[in-house]
Write a protein that holds these residues in place. Sequence first.
Motif, PDB file in Angstrom:
ATOM      1  N   UNK A 254       0.800  -1.360   0.079  1.00 36.35           N
ATOM      2  CA  UNK A 254      -0.233   0.044  -0.007  1.00 36.35           C
ATOM      3  C   UNK A 254       1.030   1.135  -0.087  1.00 36.35           C
ATOM      4  N   UNK A 255       2.124   1.357   0.717  1.00 36.44           N
ATOM      5  CA  UNK A 255       2.809   2.374   0.918  1.00 36.44           C
ATOM      6  C   UNK A 255       3.442   2.650  -0.646  1.00 36.44           C
ATOM      7  N   UNK A 256       3.751   1.578  -1.078  1.00 36.22           N
ATOM      8  CA  UNK A 256       4.811   1.692  -2.181  1.00 36.22           C
ATOM      9  C   UNK A 256       3.885   2.366  -3.195  1.00 36.22           C
ATOM     10  N   UNK A 257       2.644   1.735  -3.533  1.00 37.23           N
ATOM     11  CA  UNK A 257       1.622   2.081  -4.439  1.00 37.23           C
ATOM     12  C   UNK A 257       1.250   3.559  -4.168  1.00 37.23           C
ATOM     13  N   UNK A 258       1.088   3.979  -2.897  1.00 36.93           N
ATOM     14  CA  UNK A 258       0.485   5.462  -2.911  1.00 36.93           C
ATOM     15  C   UNK A 258       1.864   6.406  -3.095  1.00 36.93           C
ATOM     16  N   UNK A 259       2.906   6.020  -2.813  1.00 36.73           N
ATOM     17  CA  UNK A 259       4.092   6.731  -3.077  1.00 36.73           C
ATOM     18  C   UNK A 259       4.314   6.965  -4.537  1.00 36.73           C
ATOM     19  N   UNK A 260       4.296   5.843  -5.018  1.00 34.91           N
ATOM     20  CA  UNK A 260       4.607   5.975  -6.593  1.00 34.91           C
ATOM     21  C   UNK A 260       3.650   6.656  -7.277  1.00 34.91           C
ATOM     22  N   UNK A 261       2.426   6.757  -6.929  1.00 27.59           N
ATOM     23  CA  UNK A 261       1.209   7.347  -7.405  1.00 27.59           C
ATOM     24  C   UNK A 261       1.478   8.893  -7.294  1.00 27.59           C
ATOM     25  N   UNK A 262       2.298   9.189  -6.553  1.00 24.59           N
ATOM     26  CA  UNK A 262       2.711  10.661  -6.526  1.00 24.59           C
ATOM     27  C   UNK A 262       3.220  11.111  -7.790  1.00 24.59           C
ATOM     28  N   UNK A 263       4.125  10.182  -8.173  1.00 19.39           N
ATOM     29  CA  UNK A 263       5.141  10.726  -9.549  1.00 19.39           C
ATOM     30  C   UNK A 263       4.140  11.417 -10.602  1.00 19.39           C
ATOM     31  N   UNK A 264       3.313  10.969 -11.063  1.00 19.21           N
ATOM     32  CA  UNK A 264       2.353  11.606 -12.173  1.00 19.21           C
ATOM     33  C   UNK A 264       1.835  13.102 -11.607  1.00 19.21           C
ATOM     34  N   UNK A 265       1.473  12.942 -10.465  1.00 16.61           N
ATOM     35  CA  UNK A 265       1.050  14.394  -9.997  1.00 16.61           C
ATOM     36  C   UNK A 265       1.900  15.189  -9.955  1.00 16.61           C
ATOM     37  N   UNK A 266       2.922  14.942  -9.249  1.00 20.88           N
ATOM     38  CA  UNK A 266       4.113  15.881  -9.103  1.00 20.88           C
ATOM     39  C   UNK A 266       4.648  16.342 -10.466  1.00 20.88           C
ATOM     40  N   UNK A 267       5.004  15.507 -11.532  1.00 18.62           N
ATOM     41  CA  UNK A 267       5.358  15.629 -12.768  1.00 18.62           C
ATOM     42  C   UNK A 267       4.670  16.705 -13.424  1.00 18.62           C
TER      43      UNK A 267
ATOM     44  N   UNK B  25       6.827  25.320 -10.094  1.00 17.44           N
ATOM     45  CA  UNK B  25       8.218  24.717  -9.958  1.00 17.44           C
ATOM     46  C   UNK B  25       8.592  24.078  -8.584  1.00 17.44           C
ATOM     47  N   UNK B  26       8.021  24.656  -7.619  1.00 20.70           N
ATOM     48  CA  UNK B  26       8.499  24.178  -6.007  1.00 20.70           C
ATOM     49  C   UNK B  26       8.083  22.582  -5.977  1.00 20.70           C
ATOM     50  N   UNK B  27       7.397  22.151  -6.875  1.00 23.75           N
ATOM     51  CA  UNK B  27       7.052  20.468  -6.844  1.00 23.75           C
ATOM     52  C   UNK B  27       8.289  19.666  -7.208  1.00 23.75           C
ATOM     53  N   UNK B  28       8.996  20.494  -8.128  1.00 22.32           N
ATOM     54  CA  UNK B  28      10.019  19.590  -8.600  1.00 22.32           C
ATOM     55  C   UNK B  28      11.072  19.455  -7.259  1.00 22.32           C
ATOM     56  N   UNK B  29      11.173  20.335  -6.274  1.00 21.96           N
ATOM     57  CA  UNK B  29      11.949  20.071  -5.094  1.00 21.96           C
ATOM     58  C   UNK B  29      11.277  18.911  -4.173  1.00 21.96           C
ATOM     59  N   UNK B  30       9.991  18.941  -4.270  1.00 19.47           N
ATOM     60  CA  UNK B  30       9.435  18.024  -3.305  1.00 19.47           C
ATOM     61  C   UNK B  30       9.419  16.692  -3.731  1.00 19.47           C
ATOM     62  N   UNK B  31       9.364  16.699  -5.339  1.00 17.88           N
ATOM     63  CA  UNK B  31       9.516  15.165  -6.001  1.00 17.88           C
ATOM     64  C   UNK B  31      10.840  14.741  -5.493  1.00 17.88           C
ATOM     65  N   UNK B  32      11.960  15.672  -5.743  1.00 18.93           N
ATOM     66  CA  UNK B  32      13.356  15.321  -5.570  1.00 18.93           C
ATOM     67  C   UNK B  32      13.440  14.697  -4.311  1.00 18.93           C
ATOM     68  N   UNK B  33      12.740  15.144  -3.162  1.00 20.44           N
ATOM     69  CA  UNK B  33      12.920  14.600  -2.018  1.00 20.44           C
ATOM     70  C   UNK B  33      12.084  13.484  -1.640  1.00 20.44           C
ATOM     71  N   UNK B  34      10.652  13.372  -1.885  1.00 15.85           N
ATOM     72  CA  UNK B  34       9.912  12.354  -1.570  1.00 15.85           C
ATOM     73  C   UNK B  34      10.010  11.063  -2.427  1.00 15.85           C
ATOM     74  N   UNK B  35      10.260  11.146  -3.794  1.00 16.15           N
ATOM     75  CA  UNK B  35      10.121  10.160  -4.868  1.00 16.15           C
ATOM     76  C   UNK B  35      11.415   9.450  -4.576  1.00 16.15           C
ATOM     77  N   UNK B  36      12.391   9.909  -3.823  1.00 16.80           N
ATOM     78  CA  UNK B  36      13.758   9.251  -3.859  1.00 16.80           C
ATOM     79  C   UNK B  36      13.807   8.271  -2.420  1.00 16.80           C
ATOM     80  N   UNK B  37      12.390   7.896  -1.744  1.00 16.83           N
ATOM     81  CA  UNK B  37      12.361   7.160  -0.626  1.00 16.83           C
ATOM     82  C   UNK B  37      12.284   5.849  -1.363  1.00 16.83           C
TER      83      UNK B  37
END
Length: 729
Positions: A693-706, A713-725
């Motif tokens: 469940x955690x991996x699915x929800x985390x990976x689903x953030x990718x398209x939204x942030x992208x 532009x600030x979402x780029x910084x958020x994506x760099x931190x969160x999607x690296x988990x």
Amino acid sequence: MDSAAAISLCPSTPGWNLDRPFLTGQFYQETKITPGTTEYKGVSADSSSGADKAVGCYHATIQELIVIDDLLSTLIGIEGRYISIKKVRGKEDDITFQVDASMDLALQEFAKRLFPLCESYILINQFVETRSQFKTGLVNHAFAAALRALLLDYQAMVAQLEHQFRLGKLSIQGLWFYCQPMMGSMQALCMVVKKAAANNCVGSAVLNLLQSQAKAMAGDHVVRSLLEKMSQSASTAYLGILERWVYEGVIDDPYGEFFIAENKSLQKESLTQDYDAKYWQQRYSLKDEIPSFLANAAETILITGKYLNVMRECGHSIQIPVAEKSKLTSAGSNHHYLECIKSAYDFASGELLNLVKNKYDLMGKLQSIKHYLLLDQGDFLVHFMDTAREELMKKPDEISVEKLQSLLDLALRSTAAGADPCHEDLLCCVETTTLLKRLSTLKDLEISRSAPDSNDLEEPMSITGLETFSLNYKVRWPLSLVISRKALTKYQLIFRFLFHCKHVDRQLSGAWQVHQGLRKLDMQGTTVSVSSLLCRNMLKFINSLLHYLTFEASFTPSQGTAVPMLVCYVCLSLVLEPNWHVMLSRLQTAKSIDEVIQYHDFFLDKCLRECVLLSPALLKKVERLKLICLQYAAAMQRLITSSLDTTDNDTLSNDSPSIEKYKNLKLRTPYQMRRLAPENVTVLESVLKFEKEFSFELHSLGPILSSGSRAEPYLTHLAQWILGVGKDQ
């Protein structure tokens, strides 16, 4: 108009005889009988025989004298014997003149040429009488007074013409010659008063009418000068109202003529009580009708008075040096009044800004709010969360706010926050809805206009104080202009989001300690290893989020590292801290309280947006991830400890997990490990379920942030931190 009324308008000037014949209905004409001789024939207006006799029965020379006498009366609104004045009932400005049909055609033509002047006098005089009434306002009073002075000059001119007529030196051509220069001016004024009467103009409308008519007469210098003089006279009273507003912040407008309206129903107390308070925007506002010569300075005038009014409300004495030459006594073409307005604005703006910054310590209050609501100094919060945990786990309606307040006061006094003189202004409050639901109720925020799915806004079956707890702050006038109820609500939204993230971090840290305790007891195994890795990834996610948001971000533990309850912090914020410094630098250069409000509101809106609170889809995903983390932390402590012996379970209490609790546990024998295998399988299944469940929800953030990073532009910084988990596991 009767003779008595006309006499009352006549000035007592030298050469003006109130008993002149044409007012008493008696005149004497000089008629030539034979060459060298004359005969004076008296004609009585009251004579029945004369009244029935048509003017055409007289000799042409007599007719001319009769017509001149009638015209002199008509020029001041009095009917003659052979010239009548007719008014249409219900139409006061519709006046017609009738002459005896038997009159000589040439005399009729001369009479008709003068009728527009007669009509102008009658209508202007009528306007003066009606607009001098109490209810018509100061501008109309001043305009009427200027017109009355003009009419006195006009009447003096008519008196002089009558004097020439009595001396036998005025012919019909001479009468036309002397009256012709006044025709343009009187007709122009007549046009003004007709429009003013038809539209019932008052205040600014009268001034604008005079200004527009003056501009329309640009080709006639005399008429234009007259209209400009009338405009200046009429504006004197108006500028008196303006003076009090820009020099004292007081509207002294008994007739409602000023172009600034005051809404007394809006009180300054609403700024601290109502999210949608309109006090600052609508307590004083511009009307639609603004004098044209003040149109460009209207906003400046409005703001100047508002600033002075705030200082008066604070009891601050206003000492504006107003030299005689700086008074707004005229609105001439030299635009000196604009310089006076600009000087008054500069004084009021600087004085109020200094008052708010120095006497009421605006920067100190903002710094204090930053400490508490933006978690700039989180030591008090750790102490508070430890002591208030039991109370915050209750439902919102079961929580004692008084108890929370006492615990908060204790936490403040026990930490460095106790040295803050403003800490007593901090209050506890418990909301009744979740953060997402609260955001959707604020109609001015972007999230409320995104029409989220109604199912997503349904309240959870059971929410606790941990999801609804917030802090409030006491703000007093005039700081409430900047830190209003709306501004505080935005601070609270950010605080609730951060507070819940801190709570998730604490719960995951507790679960991490359970895993570390099992490792020290050599009880790793597949289940503990998988769960430990998932817990580490969850901690990395929540710490990355906190790192992105706040002034402090906790270190992410490496494999095999024990995380104490009070984690270390580094100042690496990407949202709150940079935006705070930008706001501070702008506030230092602000030149007015409106700029301070603007910069502060911009800071809050930018923080809300960059904290993903205004992105519904993204916020729901983050909330979902936090919920999975909380469910995992609670389940792991329960499942892992339940897989141990009953004796061991008594030792492993869930209330305060600590490595010390595992010191009394013995190493498992092969028999014990085989006996615990079924339980471990159950635990492993639960761990894998949470991981999925955690991996699915985390990976689903990718398209939204992208997709969102292109516009934000600030979402780029958020994506760099969160999607690296999880990538380095």
